[in-house]
Design a protein around this motif. Structure first.
Motif, mmCIF file in Angstrom:
data_model
loop_
_atom_site.group_PDB
_atom_site.id
_atom_site.type_symbol
_atom_site.label_atom_id
_atom_site.label_comp_id
_atom_site.label_asym_id
_atom_site.label_seq_id
_atom_site.Cartn_x
_atom_site.Cartn_y
_atom_site.Cartn_z
ATOM 1 N N VAL A 246 1.876 5.163 0.766
ATOM 2 C CA VAL A 246 1.653 6.258 1.712
ATOM 3 C C VAL A 246 2.600 7.400 1.371
ATOM 4 O O VAL A 246 3.629 7.194 0.727
ATOM 5 C CB VAL A 246 1.876 5.822 3.184
ATOM 6 C CG1 VAL A 246 0.864 4.773 3.606
ATOM 7 C CG2 VAL A 246 3.282 5.324 3.420
ATOM 8 N N GLU A 247 2.232 8.585 1.802
ATOM 9 C CA GLU A 247 3.139 9.721 1.694
ATOM 10 C C GLU A 247 3.702 9.981 3.078
ATOM 11 O O GLU A 247 2.952 10.048 4.054
ATOM 12 C CB GLU A 247 2.417 10.971 1.207
ATOM 13 C CG GLU A 247 3.370 12.165 1.101
ATOM 14 C CD GLU A 247 2.664 13.426 0.651
ATOM 15 O OE1 GLU A 247 2.604 13.660 -0.561
ATOM 16 O OE2 GLU A 247 2.178 14.147 1.535
ATOM 17 N N PRO B 192 -3.246 4.663 4.780
ATOM 18 C CA PRO B 192 -3.133 3.779 3.612
ATOM 19 C C PRO B 192 -4.420 3.662 2.791
ATOM 20 O O PRO B 192 -4.358 3.314 1.619
ATOM 21 C CB PRO B 192 -2.773 2.417 4.219
ATOM 22 C CG PRO B 192 -2.253 2.720 5.571
ATOM 23 C CD PRO B 192 -2.911 3.979 6.018
ATOM 24 N N ASP B 193 -5.565 3.955 3.382
ATOM 25 C CA ASP B 193 -6.828 3.935 2.643
ATOM 26 C C ASP B 193 -6.856 5.170 1.745
ATOM 27 O O ASP B 193 -6.785 6.301 2.243
ATOM 28 C CB ASP B 193 -8.000 3.957 3.619
ATOM 29 C CG ASP B 193 -9.349 3.948 2.936
ATOM 30 O OD1 ASP B 193 -9.571 4.790 2.027
ATOM 31 O OD2 ASP B 193 -10.195 3.141 3.313
ATOM 32 N N PRO B 194 -6.931 5.005 0.422
ATOM 33 C CA PRO B 194 -6.872 6.154 -0.496
ATOM 34 C C PRO B 194 -7.903 7.244 -0.213
ATOM 35 O O PRO B 194 -7.602 8.427 -0.335
ATOM 36 C CB PRO B 194 -7.099 5.531 -1.872
ATOM 37 C CG PRO B 194 -6.681 4.112 -1.721
ATOM 38 C CD PRO B 194 -7.029 3.733 -0.304
ATOM 39 N N ALA B 195 -9.106 6.866 0.202
ATOM 40 C CA ALA B 195 -10.138 7.868 0.487
ATOM 41 C C ALA B 195 -9.760 8.711 1.703
ATOM 42 O O ALA B 195 -9.937 9.930 1.712
ATOM 43 C CB ALA B 195 -11.487 7.195 0.714
ATOM 44 N N LYS B 196 -9.210 8.064 2.724
ATOM 45 C CA LYS B 196 -8.792 8.795 3.925
ATOM 46 C C LYS B 196 -7.558 9.647 3.640
ATOM 47 O O LYS B 196 -7.432 10.754 4.152
ATOM 48 C CB LYS B 196 -8.552 7.832 5.079
ATOM 49 C CG LYS B 196 -9.838 7.208 5.588
ATOM 50 C CD LYS B 196 -9.587 6.296 6.755
ATOM 51 C CE LYS B 196 -10.901 5.695 7.225
ATOM 52 N NZ LYS B 196 -10.723 4.802 8.364
ATOM 53 N N ALA B 197 -6.645 9.119 2.839
ATOM 54 C CA ALA B 197 -5.457 9.892 2.471
ATOM 55 C C ALA B 197 -5.857 11.144 1.702
ATOM 56 O O ALA B 197 -5.325 12.228 1.948
ATOM 57 C CB ALA B 197 -4.500 9.035 1.649
ATOM 58 N N ALA B 198 -6.818 11.006 0.783
ATOM 59 C CA ALA B 198 -7.289 12.153 0.002
ATOM 60 C C ALA B 198 -7.948 13.200 0.894
ATOM 61 O O ALA B 198 -7.912 14.392 0.588
ATOM 62 C CB ALA B 198 -8.264 11.693 -1.074
ATOM 63 N N THR C 127 0.464 9.407 5.576
ATOM 64 C CA THR C 127 -0.930 9.463 5.159
ATOM 65 C C THR C 127 -1.553 8.101 5.424
ATOM 66 O O THR C 127 -0.870 7.076 5.439
ATOM 67 C CB THR C 127 -1.086 9.793 3.658
ATOM 68 O OG1 THR C 127 -0.380 8.833 2.883
ATOM 69 C CG2 THR C 127 -0.632 11.200 3.346
ATOM 70 N N ASN D 31 5.943 2.684 -0.377
ATOM 71 C CA ASN D 31 5.024 1.676 0.142
ATOM 72 C C ASN D 31 5.180 1.587 1.662
ATOM 73 O O ASN D 31 6.122 2.140 2.236
ATOM 74 C CB ASN D 31 5.191 0.325 -0.572
ATOM 75 C CG ASN D 31 6.529 -0.337 -0.320
ATOM 76 O OD1 ASN D 31 7.025 -0.392 0.798
ATOM 77 N ND2 ASN D 31 7.113 -0.877 -1.384
ATOM 78 N N PHE E 161 0.860 -1.190 0.000
ATOM 79 C CA PHE E 161 0.000 0.000 0.000
ATOM 80 C C PHE E 161 0.889 1.230 0.000
ATOM 81 O O PHE E 161 1.935 1.265 0.638
ATOM 82 C CB PHE E 161 -0.898 0.022 1.222
ATOM 83 C CG PHE E 161 -2.067 -0.929 1.168
ATOM 84 C CD1 PHE E 161 -2.154 -1.925 0.224
ATOM 85 C CD2 PHE E 161 -3.080 -0.814 2.085
ATOM 86 C CE1 PHE E 161 -3.229 -2.790 0.174
ATOM 87 C CE2 PHE E 161 -4.167 -1.677 2.052
ATOM 88 C CZ PHE E 161 -4.239 -2.666 1.096
#
Length: 68
Positions: A10-11, A45-51, A43, A27, A8
């Motif tokens: 992350v930033e 790892p869940d793309p929606a939460k990261a966004a 950030t 990753n 996954f």
């Protein structure tokens, strides 16, 4: 079998006096291999939460990788 969560993305950012600055995108395995510094944030790892801008600690990131 290798943990699929390790891949996954992350930033990683560092919190400083001038705010948060990006260190890099990697990753989860690579992020957890970085030195343990209290100023680092990751950030979610869940793309929606990261966004949405959700950041987590190293401990939370390790926990996410271990139990998801």
């Amino acid at each position: 079998m290798e943990n699929q969560k390790a891949h996954f993305i992350v930033e990683v950012s560092v919190d400083g006096v001038n705010g948060r600055r990006a260190v890099g995108i990697m990753n989860m395995r690579q992020a957890l291999e970085l030195p343990e510094l209290p100023c680092l944030a990751y950030t979610h790892p869940d793309p929606a939460k990261a966004a949405a801008g959700v950041v987590i600690s190293r401990q939370e990131l390790a926990g996410f990788m271990a139990c998801h």
